[in-house]
Structure formats: C-alpha cells, structure tokens
Design a protein around this motif. Structure first.
Motif, PDB file in Angstrom:
ATOM      1  N   ARG A  61      40.762  42.508  40.481  1.00 35.87           N
ATOM      2  CA  ARG A  61      40.851  43.637  39.503  1.00 35.87           C
ATOM      3  C   ARG A  61      42.434  43.824  39.092  1.00 35.87           C
ATOM      4  O   ARG A  61      42.548  44.329  38.003  1.00 35.87           O
ATOM      5  CB  ARG A  61      40.334  44.869  40.124  1.00 35.87           C
ATOM      6  CG  ARG A  61      40.076  45.910  38.819  1.00 35.87           C
ATOM      7  CD  ARG A  61      39.596  47.278  39.521  1.00 35.87           C
ATOM      8  NE  ARG A  61      39.210  48.124  38.435  1.00 35.87           N
ATOM      9  CZ  ARG A  61      38.711  48.346  37.334  1.00 35.87           C
ATOM     10  NH1 ARG A  61      37.559  47.440  37.285  1.00 35.87           N
ATOM     11  NH2 ARG A  61      38.580  49.347  36.572  1.00 35.87           N
ATOM     12  N   VAL A  62      43.253  43.898  40.128  1.00 31.70           N
ATOM     13  CA  VAL A  62      44.721  43.972  39.719  1.00 31.70           C
ATOM     14  C   VAL A  62      45.109  43.032  38.885  1.00 31.70           C
ATOM     15  O   VAL A  62      45.927  43.010  37.908  1.00 31.70           O
ATOM     16  CB  VAL A  62      45.679  44.128  40.984  1.00 31.70           C
ATOM     17  CG1 VAL A  62      46.742  44.655  40.857  1.00 31.70           C
ATOM     18  CG2 VAL A  62      44.654  45.493  41.826  1.00 31.70           C
ATOM     19  N   SER A  65      43.893  43.343  35.192  1.00 33.44           N
ATOM     20  CA  SER A  65      44.705  44.341  34.602  1.00 33.44           C
ATOM     21  C   SER A  65      45.876  43.572  34.202  1.00 33.44           C
ATOM     22  O   SER A  65      46.400  43.997  33.012  1.00 33.44           O
ATOM     23  CB  SER A  65      44.751  45.462  35.644  1.00 33.44           C
ATOM     24  OG  SER A  65      43.382  46.020  35.608  1.00 33.44           O
ATOM     25  N   ALA A  95      50.389  46.981  36.884  1.00 32.11           N
ATOM     26  CA  ALA A  95      48.967  46.967  37.352  1.00 32.11           C
ATOM     27  C   ALA A  95      48.515  47.304  38.568  1.00 32.11           C
ATOM     28  O   ALA A  95      47.603  48.029  38.883  1.00 32.11           O
ATOM     29  CB  ALA A  95      48.407  45.485  37.027  1.00 32.11           C
ATOM     30  N   GLU A  99      46.118  50.315  39.396  1.00 23.34           N
ATOM     31  CA  GLU A  99      44.909  50.125  40.373  1.00 23.34           C
ATOM     32  C   GLU A  99      44.941  50.788  41.582  1.00 23.34           C
ATOM     33  O   GLU A  99      44.140  50.448  42.447  1.00 23.34           O
ATOM     34  CB  GLU A  99      44.394  48.759  40.312  1.00 23.34           C
ATOM     35  CG  GLU A  99      44.160  48.138  38.838  1.00 23.34           C
ATOM     36  CD  GLU A  99      43.200  48.755  38.106  1.00 23.34           C
ATOM     37  OE1 GLU A  99      42.260  49.362  38.878  1.00 23.34           O
ATOM     38  OE2 GLU A  99      42.923  48.498  37.080  1.00 23.34           O
ATOM     39  N   GLU A 100      45.945  51.434  41.787  1.00 24.61           N
ATOM     40  CA  GLU A 100      46.119  52.344  43.140  1.00 24.61           C
ATOM     41  C   GLU A 100      46.420  51.249  44.262  1.00 24.61           C
ATOM     42  O   GLU A 100      45.770  51.373  45.438  1.00 24.61           O
ATOM     43  CB  GLU A 100      44.915  53.230  43.388  1.00 24.61           C
ATOM     44  CG  GLU A 100      44.956  54.508  42.290  1.00 24.61           C
ATOM     45  CD  GLU A 100      43.783  55.337  42.628  1.00 24.61           C
ATOM     46  OE1 GLU A 100      42.960  54.936  43.692  1.00 24.61           O
ATOM     47  OE2 GLU A 100      43.639  56.132  41.992  1.00 24.61           O
ATOM     48  N   SER A 101      47.236  50.351  43.919  1.00 24.58           N
ATOM     49  CA  SER A 101      47.462  49.231  45.116  1.00 24.58           C
ATOM     50  C   SER A 101      48.859  48.917  45.058  1.00 24.58           C
ATOM     51  O   SER A 101      49.382  47.802  44.677  1.00 24.58           O
ATOM     52  CB  SER A 101      46.460  48.073  44.914  1.00 24.58           C
ATOM     53  OG  SER A 101      45.399  48.157  45.058  1.00 24.58           O
ATOM     54  N   THR A 149      44.906  52.563  31.743  1.00 24.82           N
ATOM     55  CA  THR A 149      43.126  52.398  32.054  1.00 24.82           C
ATOM     56  C   THR A 149      42.484  51.337  31.233  1.00 24.82           C
ATOM     57  O   THR A 149      42.395  51.099  30.176  1.00 24.82           O
ATOM     58  CB  THR A 149      42.601  53.516  31.674  1.00 24.82           C
ATOM     59  OG1 THR A 149      43.167  54.760  32.485  1.00 24.82           O
ATOM     60  CG2 THR A 149      41.142  53.769  32.325  1.00 24.82           C
ATOM     61  N   HIS A 152      36.981  46.604  32.757  1.00 22.93           N
ATOM     62  CA  HIS A 152      36.736  45.084  32.905  1.00 22.93           C
ATOM     63  C   HIS A 152      35.188  44.837  32.926  1.00 22.93           C
ATOM     64  O   HIS A 152      34.571  45.745  33.263  1.00 22.93           O
ATOM     65  CB  HIS A 152      37.351  44.694  34.234  1.00 22.93           C
ATOM     66  CG  HIS A 152      39.034  44.780  34.321  1.00 22.93           C
ATOM     67  ND1 HIS A 152      39.437  43.800  33.608  1.00 22.93           N
ATOM     68  CD2 HIS A 152      39.715  45.538  35.118  1.00 22.93           C
ATOM     69  CE1 HIS A 152      40.855  44.226  33.797  1.00 22.93           C
ATOM     70  NE2 HIS A 152      40.888  45.305  34.672  1.00 22.93           N
ATOM     71  N   GLU A 172      35.226  45.485  44.810  1.00 23.35           N
ATOM     72  CA  GLU A 172      36.126  44.835  43.492  1.00 23.35           C
ATOM     73  C   GLU A 172      36.114  45.241  42.405  1.00 23.35           C
ATOM     74  O   GLU A 172      36.868  45.262  41.486  1.00 23.35           O
ATOM     75  CB  GLU A 172      35.937  43.172  43.649  1.00 23.35           C
ATOM     76  CG  GLU A 172      37.034  42.435  43.159  1.00 23.35           C
ATOM     77  CD  GLU A 172      38.324  42.400  44.029  1.00 23.35           C
ATOM     78  OE1 GLU A 172      39.322  42.360  43.293  1.00 23.35           O
ATOM     79  OE2 GLU A 172      38.277  42.327  45.193  1.00 23.35           O
ATOM     80  N   GLY A 174      35.354  48.243  41.156  1.00 20.76           N
ATOM     81  CA  GLY A 174      35.667  49.462  41.074  1.00 20.76           C
ATOM     82  C   GLY A 174      35.051  50.577  40.261  1.00 20.76           C
ATOM     83  O   GLY A 174      33.653  50.077  39.928  1.00 20.76           O
ATOM     84  N   VAL A 176      36.018  52.991  37.745  1.00 22.93           N
ATOM     85  CA  VAL A 176      36.522  53.413  36.615  1.00 22.93           C
ATOM     86  C   VAL A 176      35.526  53.252  35.398  1.00 22.93           C
ATOM     87  O   VAL A 176      35.527  54.117  34.501  1.00 22.93           O
ATOM     88  CB  VAL A 176      38.016  52.733  36.275  1.00 22.93           C
ATOM     89  CG1 VAL A 176      38.598  53.356  34.984  1.00 22.93           C
ATOM     90  CG2 VAL A 176      38.929  53.038  37.332  1.00 22.93           C
TER      91      VAL A 176
END
Length: 423
Positions: A61-62, A65, A95, A99-101, A149, A152, A172, A174, A176
């Motif tokens: 996902r990251v 993004s 990204a 995506e909080e990573s 934001t 996907h 994976e 998410g 959102v």
C-alpha cells in the motif's frame, strides 16, 4: 482523515483526463526521439519505486501511494527539468509517513543513495545530505497541494470478493477507503459477493499492482480498477474461467430443459415449478449476473480492460536485467499464447512487483538477450537505454535554457525560482 472517496480531494482534484496527461508531457515531447519512450518511463519509474520499496521493507500500500504521488508530481513537472530519482526518494519518504509507516530520514538517504548507485541506474549525483531530501519533500508536498490521502482499489477488491484466507490482504488494503464501499453508487443491489478461490483473488490483486505501471491510477477511480481486475481475472485465471464456462453450459442446459418440460407439460402450475426449483440442487454462482447488478458502465470497464491489455503489450518490450517476481502479466501472456497472438513465439518473465505472499510464482522461460525479431524489428527497451535517453533529454533541456533564442539565460531551477517569487 477522509473516509468518503466521493467527498475526498482524490475524487475532486486528482482524477484527470487524457488531454491533461498530454499537456503534462508537452516539454518532454520536445526532447525525446519517440513519444513511446515516455510510456516506457512510466513502467520504468514504477518498477524503480517498487524495488526501492522492497529494499526499504515497505508495504504494498505504501509503494502504491508513492507511485500515485510520483504520477501527480509529474502532472505539474517534466522529466527533462527535474531529477526523477530524488523525486522517487521523496515520494517513498512522504508515502511512508502518510501510511503511518515512517522511515528515519538518515536511513532513507543512506539506503536510497546505495540503491541508486548500483547498475542499471548508476546515479552518482544523488545527495548524501539529509537536508536535500527534506527540501525535496517540501517541494513535493507543495505540488501535491497537501492532498496525501490516497484511495486504492485494494479495499474495493476485498469488498467485492468473499474469501476465507484474506486476513493478510485485509491488513494490506487498509481501512482508509472504507467509505467508497458504502451505498449504491456502484455496488448495485449489493446482493452477495463473488466467491473466488485464493489464487483468483491474488491474481486480481496482482493486476491492480500492474495498473500502477501506467497512468490509470490518475485517470480512473479506484473502484473501477478493482472491478476491471475482477473482470480480467475471470479470463486469466484458468480454474475460475473453467468454472464460469461450466456454469454457462449448465445454465443453458437448464433453460433448454425447462422449455422442453413446459412444452410437454403446459398445465403444470407455477407453484409446482417453483417448488421443484427450490428443492433442487443449489445453483452455481452467476458471475455475469453479479457484474450486471453493479451500478457501473460495463462498456467503460471493457475500455479499461483494453487499456490494461495494451499496457501488457507494451510491457512485453521492456526487459529488466533481473526481473522481479511474476504477477498477472504472465497469465496474460499465457492466454495470449493460446489465442495465437504475437506472444506465442516466446514466454517472458513478469517485471511487476508482486504482493508479498501472493502464492508461488509461475515458472517461465528466460528471455534471450538481443532478440529483436519477435518484436517486429523494434527491439527491446532496457533500463540502461531509458537512463541514456533521460540523460540526453536533460542535457538538451539545460542547453536550451542556457542558450535561448532571445539570448538571455533562463533560470534552470524552476522550484527555486517559484520559492523566491513567493518571498
């Protein structure tokens, strides 16, 4: 953070048309020999982002993004006036935060510099100063208008499908994009979900991954890409396709049987017919009916499917020195081989970044370097060739900026010029 796609900046400001895409590449077209190379750049840079993301242990996902951020940035900028590699690093860095990573900027610079210094990129000018990446992050977020934001297709895919072993995929995908799955905007009647085997679901996920190698992610809403991925999965995934064909045959036989029975027993009541159908064996899943119930334009889905197939056709001419994991493209080539298309002369390894744990890769025959006959004399396109083209484009652009027709030098750094003008 927004949870409704239809009210988000993604839908309102970042779904564009083809005319906008062509306008964004106006400057690049002046310095490239063949416009088709710009399409190869889309594949090349997406693969670079995927490889760098794997090196940094980023989730899919990251990586997705970061790819969308890269596409959006180059809607306002050109390849010949910027350094795409510092932009890629900034996209991955932003990204990961979005995506909080998050990744520490020192680790980001060190790993990225090492990665880009190796062949086929051999970028020696990548800065070692952390402040350069932080500065590029500022320019990137500014051009993105702080719209970080991203919705996907993964979440929509899992909403449309029913599977027992989708916990990893659920994490994976998410949370959102949950808002896009509500209501009747495209869901239609919402009656049931597609019951796909794990292999088919993983293939659909891989097709979505492959769409990031083109500009489809900035042209179409994510739910349309998810539906198109399912549409293609029914064709590419052999067990699912056979099940669909079997169901179609049995349905036709059932209709013929009912017509015959109605002709021989015209006085049979509708209640008796209904009782007979209810007591019979449970019918197989109606894939065609499921797609018909969706509140989307199926001709548009077919158009997107054709664009994905065109991407695979172009991608077949792009050769990585060390191909990554196999994904949906291998399945597409297998189907094309059976259909007697140009792919039948050879089988190629897929170049796409695959989903972690998406099943065992398909074993394919290696490519033969230097073989140009199978492409009609056009030859393969490699990262080394694209790096040379990119360097030549930037040199010619800098030369024109330094010696314009008016005789007056022009500022090369458009970002710095814009910052100074803003005070």
């Amino acid at each position: 953070m927004a949870t409704d796609f239809w009210a988000s900046s993604h839908y309102k400001r970042w779904i564009i048309d083809r005319a906008t895409l062509r306008q964004a590449r106006t400057d690049d077209l002046q310095y490239v020999e063949d416009p088709e190379y710009l399409e190869f750049f889309s594949i090349f840079f997406a693969n670079v982002i995927a490889k760098l993301g794997k090196k940094l242990n980023l989730r899919q996902r990251v990586i997705a993004s970061a790819t969308v951020f890269f596409r959006r940035f180059y809607l306002k900028n050109s390849y010949c006036e910027t350094d795409p590699f510092i932009v890629i690093a900034a996209c991955c860095y932003v990204a990961a935060k979005a995506e909080e990573s998050p990744i520490h900027i020192k680790n980001m610079v060190a790993e990225t510099r090492l990665f880009f210094s190796q062949p086929p990129y051999s970028v020696k000018s990548f800065p070692s100063d952390n402040s350069k990446l932080a500065e590029m992050e500022f320019y990137l977020v500014d051009d993105l208008e702080c719209d970080l934001t991203i919705f996907h297709p993964y979440r929509t895919l899992l909403s449309l499908c029913k599977t027992e072993s989708s916990s990893d995929l659920q994490a994976e995908a998410g949370e959102v994009a949950a808002g896009i799955d509500d209501g009747l905007r495209y869901w239609g009647s919402g009656d049931g979900q597609l019951e796909l085997p794990d292999g088919a679901l993983q293939l659909a996920w891989s097709i979505i991954n492959d769409t990031y190698r083109s500009n489809l992610c900035v042209v179409y809403p994510p739910h349309l890409l998810a539906i198109t991925a399912l549409y293609l999965t029914l064709v590419l995934h052999s067990p699912t396709r056979e099940m669909l064909q079997s169901h179609s045959s049995s349905a036709a036989q059932q209709v013929q049987s009912q017509l015959t029975e109605h002709q021989t027993s015209p006085r049979r009541s509708s209640r008796q017919a209904s009782h007979a159908s209810n007591t019979g064996k449970k019918s197989a899943q109606d894939f065609i009916g499921f797609f018909a119930d969706l509140n989307v334009s199926m001709p548009l889905i077919a158009t997107i499917a054709q664009e994905i197939i065109s991407l695979y056709t172009l991608w077949d001419r792009y050769k990585e020195d060390c191909p990554p994991d196999n994904t949906a493209r291998t399945s597409f080539q297998g189907q094309a081989t059976q259909a007697g298309s140009p792919f039948s002369s050879t089988t190629h390894a897929s170049r796409s970044g695959s989903l972690s744990g998406a099943g065992t890769p398909v074993t394919v025959a290696p490519e033969v370097p230097g073989d140009t006959q199978r492409y009609g004399g056009t030859g393969v396109v490699t990262p080394v060739i694209l790096m040379q083209i990119l360097a030549r484009m930037r040199e010619n652009r800098l030369s024109d900026l330094s010696h314009p027709a008016s005789g007056r030098p022009v500022a090369v750094n458009k970002m710095l010029e814009r910052t100074q003008a803003a005070g």
